[in-house]
Design a protein around this motif. Structure first.
Motif, PDB file in Angstrom:
ATOM      1  N   VAL A 246     138.198 106.002  86.465  1.00  0.00           N
ATOM      2  CA  VAL A 246     138.047 105.190  87.678  1.00  0.00           C
ATOM      3  C   VAL A 246     137.382 106.043  88.742  1.00  0.00           C
ATOM      4  O   VAL A 246     137.764 107.197  88.949  1.00  0.00           O
ATOM      5  N   TYR A 247     136.370 105.480  89.406  1.00  0.00           N
ATOM      6  CA  TYR A 247     135.720 106.162  90.529  1.00  0.00           C
ATOM      7  C   TYR A 247     136.190 105.537  91.826  1.00  0.00           C
ATOM      8  O   TYR A 247     136.301 104.319  91.941  1.00  0.00           O
ATOM      9  N   CYS A 248     136.440 106.390  92.807  1.00  0.00           N
ATOM     10  CA  CYS A 248     136.875 105.950  94.124  1.00  0.00           C
ATOM     11  C   CYS A 248     135.867 106.464  95.143  1.00  0.00           C
ATOM     12  O   CYS A 248     135.514 107.652  95.129  1.00  0.00           O
ATOM     13  N   GLN A 249     135.401 105.571  96.014  1.00  0.00           N
ATOM     14  CA  GLN A 249     134.459 106.001  97.047  1.00  0.00           C
ATOM     15  C   GLN A 249     134.736 105.259  98.340  1.00  0.00           C
ATOM     16  O   GLN A 249     135.170 104.115  98.329  1.00  0.00           O
ATOM     17  N   ARG A 250     134.494 105.935  99.439  1.00  0.00           N
ATOM     18  CA  ARG A 250     134.657 105.324 100.753  1.00  0.00           C
ATOM     19  C   ARG A 250     133.543 104.315 100.955  1.00  0.00           C
ATOM     20  O   ARG A 250     132.401 104.557 100.593  1.00  0.00           O
ATOM     21  N   ILE A 251     133.888 103.168 101.523  1.00  0.00           N
ATOM     22  CA  ILE A 251     132.893 102.155 101.855  1.00  0.00           C
ATOM     23  C   ILE A 251     132.381 102.479 103.256  1.00  0.00           C
ATOM     24  O   ILE A 251     133.157 102.464 104.212  1.00  0.00           O
ATOM     25  N   PRO A 252     131.092 102.810 103.372  1.00  0.00           N
ATOM     26  CA  PRO A 252     130.548 103.140 104.694  1.00  0.00           C
ATOM     27  C   PRO A 252     130.690 101.955 105.656  1.00  0.00           C
ATOM     28  O   PRO A 252     130.480 100.809 105.271  1.00  0.00           O
ATOM     29  N   LYS A 253     131.062 102.266 106.894  1.00  0.00           N
ATOM     30  CA  LYS A 253     131.250 101.206 107.899  1.00  0.00           C
ATOM     31  C   LYS A 253     129.947 100.497 108.223  1.00  0.00           C
ATOM     32  O   LYS A 253     129.947  99.342 108.591  1.00  0.00           O
ATOM     33  N   ASN A 254     128.825 101.185 108.072  1.00  0.00           N
ATOM     34  CA  ASN A 254     127.535 100.576 108.402  1.00  0.00           C
ATOM     35  C   ASN A 254     126.825 100.000 107.176  1.00  0.00           C
ATOM     36  O   ASN A 254     125.632  99.768 107.213  1.00  0.00           O
ATOM     37  N   LEU A 255     127.565  99.759 106.096  1.00  0.00           N
ATOM     38  CA  LEU A 255     126.974  99.210 104.880  1.00  0.00           C
ATOM     39  C   LEU A 255     126.519  97.776 105.143  1.00  0.00           C
ATOM     40  O   LEU A 255     127.282  96.921 105.540  1.00  0.00           O
ATOM     41  N   ILE A 256     125.255  97.535 104.930  1.00  0.00           N
ATOM     42  CA  ILE A 256     124.691  96.206 105.116  1.00  0.00           C
ATOM     43  C   ILE A 256     123.968  95.825 103.836  1.00  0.00           C
ATOM     44  O   ILE A 256     123.201  96.610 103.291  1.00  0.00           O
ATOM     45  N   GLY A 257     124.217  94.632 103.343  1.00  0.00           N
ATOM     46  CA  GLY A 257     123.536  94.151 102.144  1.00  0.00           C
ATOM     47  C   GLY A 257     124.219  94.619 100.881  1.00  0.00           C
ATOM     48  O   GLY A 257     125.343  95.100 100.884  1.00  0.00           O
ATOM     49  N   VAL A 258     123.519  94.468  99.788  1.00  0.00           N
ATOM     50  CA  VAL A 258     124.049  94.781  98.474  1.00  0.00           C
ATOM     51  C   VAL A 258     123.371  96.034  97.958  1.00  0.00           C
ATOM     52  O   VAL A 258     122.171  96.203  98.098  1.00  0.00           O
ATOM     53  N   THR A 259     124.167  96.914  97.371  1.00  0.00           N
ATOM     54  CA  THR A 259     123.594  98.116  96.768  1.00  0.00           C
ATOM     55  C   THR A 259     123.706  98.015  95.258  1.00  0.00           C
ATOM     56  O   THR A 259     124.677  97.470  94.742  1.00  0.00           O
ATOM     57  N   ALA A 260     122.725  98.508  94.557  1.00  0.00           N
ATOM     58  CA  ALA A 260     122.733  98.485  93.098  1.00  0.00           C
ATOM     59  C   ALA A 260     123.444  99.738  92.605  1.00  0.00           C
ATOM     60  O   ALA A 260     123.271 100.818  93.148  1.00  0.00           O
ATOM     61  N   ASN A 261     124.270  99.567  91.592  1.00  0.00           N
ATOM     62  CA  ASN A 261     124.912 100.715  90.961  1.00  0.00           C
ATOM     63  C   ASN A 261     125.282 100.353  89.534  1.00  0.00           C
ATOM     64  O   ASN A 261     125.112  99.220  89.116  1.00  0.00           O
ATOM     65  N   GLN A 262     125.802 101.331  88.833  1.00  0.00           N
ATOM     66  CA  GLN A 262     126.170 101.133  87.441  1.00  0.00           C
ATOM     67  C   GLN A 262     127.273 100.077  87.345  1.00  0.00           C
ATOM     68  O   GLN A 262     128.187 100.050  88.165  1.00  0.00           O
ATOM     69  N   GLU A 263     127.166  99.207  86.378  1.00  0.00           N
ATOM     70  CA  GLU A 263     128.134  98.137  86.214  1.00  0.00           C
ATOM     71  C   GLU A 263     129.517  98.697  85.906  1.00  0.00           C
ATOM     72  O   GLU A 263     129.653  99.689  85.197  1.00  0.00           O
ATOM     73  N   ALA A 264     130.542  98.044  86.442  1.00  0.00           N
ATOM     74  CA  ALA A 264     131.918  98.468  86.221  1.00  0.00           C
ATOM     75  C   ALA A 264     132.668  97.394  85.449  1.00  0.00           C
ATOM     76  O   ALA A 264     132.324  96.212  85.506  1.00  0.00           O
TER      77      ALA A 264
ATOM     78  N   ALA B 290     135.820  96.668  86.060  1.00  0.00           N
ATOM     79  CA  ALA B 290     136.617  96.004  87.089  1.00  0.00           C
ATOM     80  C   ALA B 290     136.439  96.767  88.385  1.00  0.00           C
ATOM     81  O   ALA B 290     136.164  97.972  88.373  1.00  0.00           O
ATOM     82  N   THR B 291     136.594  96.076  89.508  1.00  0.00           N
ATOM     83  CA  THR B 291     136.491  96.722  90.814  1.00  0.00           C
ATOM     84  C   THR B 291     137.565  96.183  91.737  1.00  0.00           C
ATOM     85  O   THR B 291     138.086  95.078  91.534  1.00  0.00           O
ATOM     86  N   SER B 292     137.887  96.967  92.756  1.00  0.00           N
ATOM     87  CA  SER B 292     138.748  96.492  93.835  1.00  0.00           C
ATOM     88  C   SER B 292     138.407  97.287  95.080  1.00  0.00           C
ATOM     89  O   SER B 292     137.872  98.396  94.999  1.00  0.00           O
ATOM     90  N   SER B 293     138.691  96.690  96.228  1.00  0.00           N
ATOM     91  CA  SER B 293     138.491  97.373  97.499  1.00  0.00           C
ATOM     92  C   SER B 293     139.823  97.406  98.231  1.00  0.00           C
ATOM     93  O   SER B 293     140.480  96.367  98.366  1.00  0.00           O
ATOM     94  N   VAL B 294     140.224  98.596  98.673  1.00  0.00           N
ATOM     95  CA  VAL B 294     141.502  98.774  99.346  1.00  0.00           C
ATOM     96  C   VAL B 294     141.323  99.752 100.492  1.00  0.00           C
ATOM     97  O   VAL B 294     140.841 100.873 100.286  1.00  0.00           O
ATOM     98  N   HIS B 295     141.693  99.340 101.713  1.00  0.00           N
ATOM     99  CA  HIS B 295     141.721 100.225 102.881  1.00  0.00           C
ATOM    100  C   HIS B 295     140.436 101.030 103.072  1.00  0.00           C
ATOM    101  O   HIS B 295     140.475 102.239 103.282  1.00  0.00           O
ATOM    102  N   GLY B 296     139.293 100.374 102.948  1.00  0.00           N
ATOM    103  CA  GLY B 296     138.019 101.040 103.179  1.00  0.00           C
ATOM    104  C   GLY B 296     137.506 101.854 102.003  1.00  0.00           C
ATOM    105  O   GLY B 296     136.572 102.644 102.145  1.00  0.00           O
ATOM    106  N   TYR B 297     138.108 101.682 100.834  1.00  0.00           N
ATOM    107  CA  TYR B 297     137.671 102.387  99.631  1.00  0.00           C
ATOM    108  C   TYR B 297     137.375 101.375  98.539  1.00  0.00           C
ATOM    109  O   TYR B 297     138.022 100.337  98.440  1.00  0.00           O
ATOM    110  N   LYS B 298     136.382 101.697  97.726  1.00  0.00           N
ATOM    111  CA  LYS B 298     136.050 100.864  96.578  1.00  0.00           C
ATOM    112  C   LYS B 298     136.418 101.641  95.326  1.00  0.00           C
ATOM    113  O   LYS B 298     136.048 102.805  95.182  1.00  0.00           O
ATOM    114  N   LEU B 299     137.142 100.994  94.443  1.00  0.00           N
ATOM    115  CA  LEU B 299     137.504 101.584  93.161  1.00  0.00           C
ATOM    116  C   LEU B 299     136.791 100.831  92.060  1.00  0.00           C
ATOM    117  O   LEU B 299     136.716  99.602  92.091  1.00  0.00           O
TER     118      LEU B 299
END
Length: 162
Positions: free
Chosen positions: A116-134, A136-145
Protein backbone atom coordinates in the motif's frame (compact mmCIF):
# COMPACT_ATOMS: atom_id res chain seq x y z
CA UNK A 1 6.50 12.86 4.77
CA UNK A 2 4.89 10.01 6.67
CA UNK A 3 1.20 9.21 6.73
CA UNK A 4 -0.10 9.27 10.33
CA UNK A 5 -1.12 5.78 11.47
CA UNK A 6 -0.18 4.58 7.99
CA UNK A 7 0.06 0.94 9.04
CA UNK A 8 -3.46 0.91 10.48
CA UNK A 9 -4.89 2.85 7.49
CA UNK A 10 -3.18 0.50 5.03
CA UNK A 11 -4.53 -2.54 6.86
CA UNK A 12 -8.03 -1.00 6.85
CA UNK A 13 -7.85 -0.51 3.08
CA UNK A 14 -6.65 -4.09 2.47
CA UNK A 15 -9.30 -5.55 4.81
CA UNK A 16 -12.05 -3.61 3.03
CA UNK A 17 -10.76 -4.74 -0.37
CA UNK A 18 -10.58 -8.39 0.74
CA UNK A 19 -14.14 -8.23 2.05
CA UNK A 20 -15.33 -6.71 -1.24
CA UNK A 21 -13.87 -9.72 -3.06
CA UNK A 22 -15.60 -12.32 -0.88
CA UNK A 23 -13.14 -12.89 1.97
CA UNK A 24 -14.28 -12.95 5.60
CA UNK A 25 -11.89 -11.21 8.00
CA UNK A 26 -11.29 -13.50 10.98
CA UNK A 27 -8.67 -11.45 12.82
CA UNK A 28 -6.78 -8.18 12.61
CA UNK A 29 -3.36 -7.90 14.23
CA UNK A 30 -3.32 -11.43 15.63
CA UNK A 31 -0.42 -11.56 18.10
CA UNK A 32 1.68 -14.29 19.62
CA UNK A 33 5.06 -14.34 21.30
CA UNK A 34 6.55 -14.91 17.83
CA UNK A 35 5.05 -11.88 16.20
CA UNK A 36 1.93 -10.44 14.64
CA UNK A 37 -0.14 -11.16 11.55
CA UNK A 38 -1.84 -8.08 10.14
CA UNK A 39 -4.91 -9.80 8.66
CA UNK A 40 -6.23 -13.37 8.76
CA UNK A 41 -9.09 -14.05 6.36
CA UNK A 42 -11.05 -17.02 5.09
CA UNK A 43 -12.70 -17.75 1.76
CA UNK A 44 -15.14 -20.63 1.66
CA UNK A 45 -15.77 -22.17 -1.73
CA UNK A 46 -19.36 -23.27 -2.15
CA UNK A 47 -20.41 -26.36 -4.04
CA UNK A 48 -23.81 -27.77 -4.82
CA UNK A 49 -24.63 -30.97 -2.97
CA UNK A 50 -26.39 -34.00 -4.46
CA UNK A 51 -29.83 -32.69 -3.42
CA UNK A 52 -29.18 -29.18 -4.77
CA UNK A 53 -28.26 -27.47 -1.49
CA UNK A 54 -25.18 -25.26 -1.26
CA UNK A 55 -22.53 -26.52 1.10
CA UNK A 56 -19.04 -25.40 1.95
CA UNK A 57 -16.62 -27.51 -0.04
CA UNK A 58 -13.23 -26.16 0.92
CA UNK A 59 -11.95 -23.15 2.82
CA UNK A 60 -8.76 -21.20 2.24
CA UNK A 61 -7.07 -19.20 4.99
CA UNK A 62 -4.78 -16.32 4.15
CA UNK A 63 -2.28 -14.73 6.48
CA UNK A 64 -1.66 -11.25 5.08
CA UNK A 65 1.32 -9.00 5.76
CA UNK A 66 0.51 -5.41 4.84
CA UNK A 67 3.33 -3.00 4.01
CA UNK A 68 2.34 0.66 3.82
CA UNK A 69 4.96 3.05 2.51
CA UNK A 70 5.22 6.56 1.16
CA UNK A 71 6.42 6.92 -2.42
CA UNK A 72 10.17 6.68 -2.82
CA UNK A 73 10.64 4.47 0.23
CA UNK A 74 14.04 2.86 0.58
CA UNK A 75 12.81 -0.73 0.90
CA UNK A 76 11.21 -1.44 -2.48
CA UNK A 77 7.76 -0.44 -1.31
CA UNK A 78 8.03 -2.78 1.68
CA UNK A 79 9.08 -5.89 -0.22
CA UNK A 80 12.60 -6.03 1.22
CA UNK A 81 11.16 -5.79 4.75
CA UNK A 82 9.74 -9.31 4.31
CA UNK A 83 12.97 -11.06 5.24
CA UNK A 84 13.30 -14.80 5.83
CA UNK A 85 13.30 -14.04 9.57
CA UNK A 86 10.04 -12.07 9.22
CA UNK A 87 8.51 -14.90 7.19
CA UNK A 88 9.51 -17.41 9.90
CA UNK A 89 7.88 -15.25 12.60
CA UNK A 90 4.67 -15.01 10.60
CA UNK A 91 4.68 -18.79 9.97
CA UNK A 92 5.15 -19.51 13.69
CA UNK A 93 2.35 -17.09 14.53
CA UNK A 94 0.10 -18.80 11.96
CA UNK A 95 0.83 -22.16 13.63
CA UNK A 96 -0.25 -20.69 16.96
CA UNK A 97 -3.44 -19.35 15.36
CA UNK A 98 -4.22 -22.81 13.97
CA UNK A 99 -3.55 -24.39 17.38
CA UNK A 100 -5.98 -21.90 19.00
CA UNK A 101 -8.59 -22.52 16.29
CA UNK A 102 -8.34 -26.26 15.53
CA UNK A 103 -11.56 -26.12 13.46
CA UNK A 104 -9.48 -24.22 10.86
CA UNK A 105 -6.69 -26.84 10.76
CA UNK A 106 -8.08 -28.55 7.63
CA UNK A 107 -8.13 -25.33 5.61
CA UNK A 108 -5.56 -24.69 2.91
CA UNK A 109 -3.24 -21.90 4.06
CA UNK A 110 -1.45 -19.18 2.11
CA UNK A 111 0.82 -16.28 3.03
CA UNK A 112 0.09 -13.10 1.06
CA UNK A 113 1.64 -9.63 1.00
CA UNK A 114 -0.17 -6.38 0.24
CA UNK A 115 1.76 -3.29 -0.82
CA UNK A 116 0.00 0.00 0.00
CA UNK A 117 1.29 3.47 -0.89
CA UNK A 118 0.37 6.47 1.22
CA UNK A 119 0.80 10.03 -0.01
CA UNK A 120 -0.30 13.46 1.13
CA UNK A 121 -2.93 15.07 -1.07
CA UNK A 122 -1.62 18.53 -1.98
CA UNK A 123 -4.00 21.31 -0.92
CA UNK A 124 -3.60 23.02 -4.29
CA UNK A 125 -4.36 19.88 -6.33
CA UNK A 126 -6.59 20.85 -9.22
CA UNK A 127 -7.90 18.42 -11.83
CA UNK A 128 -7.06 14.79 -12.33
CA UNK A 129 -3.57 13.36 -12.26
CA UNK A 130 -2.58 10.19 -14.09
CA UNK A 131 -0.85 7.46 -12.12
CA UNK A 132 -0.44 3.72 -11.98
CA UNK A 133 -3.72 1.89 -11.52
CA UNK A 134 -4.49 0.64 -8.02
CA UNK A 135 -6.56 -2.35 -6.85
CA UNK A 136 -8.28 -0.13 -4.27
CA UNK A 137 -7.95 3.43 -2.99
CA UNK A 138 -9.14 5.52 -0.08
CA UNK A 139 -8.62 9.07 1.12
CA UNK A 140 -8.34 9.81 4.84
CA UNK A 141 -7.40 13.08 6.59
CA UNK A 142 -5.60 14.60 3.61
CA UNK A 143 -3.84 11.38 2.59
CA UNK A 144 -4.50 9.03 -0.30
CA UNK A 145 -3.86 5.33 0.15
CA UNK A 146 -3.56 2.96 -2.80
CA UNK A 147 -3.46 -0.83 -2.68
CA UNK A 148 -0.85 -0.97 -5.39
CA UNK A 149 -0.04 -4.66 -5.39
CA UNK A 150 -1.43 -7.82 -3.84
CA UNK A 151 0.87 -10.85 -3.96
CA UNK A 152 -0.82 -14.22 -3.30
CA UNK A 153 1.51 -16.94 -1.97
CA UNK A 154 4.12 -14.21 -1.64
CA UNK A 155 6.52 -16.12 0.56
CA UNK A 156 7.01 -18.65 -2.25
CA UNK A 157 7.72 -15.93 -4.79
CA UNK A 158 9.90 -13.87 -2.43
CA UNK A 159 12.04 -16.92 -1.68
CA UNK A 160 12.28 -17.79 -5.39
CA UNK A 161 13.21 -14.20 -6.32
CA UNK A 162 15.26 -13.49 -3.18
Amino acid sequence: MHCPNSGQLGEDLVAQWLQSTGWVILHRRFSSRWGEIDIIAEYARKAEGTSGELRTQHSILIFVEVKTRSSGSWDAGGRSAITLQKQAKICHTAEIFLAEYPEKADCSCRFDVAIVYCQRIPKNLIGVTANQEALATSSVHGYKLKLQEYIPAAFDSLIDNG
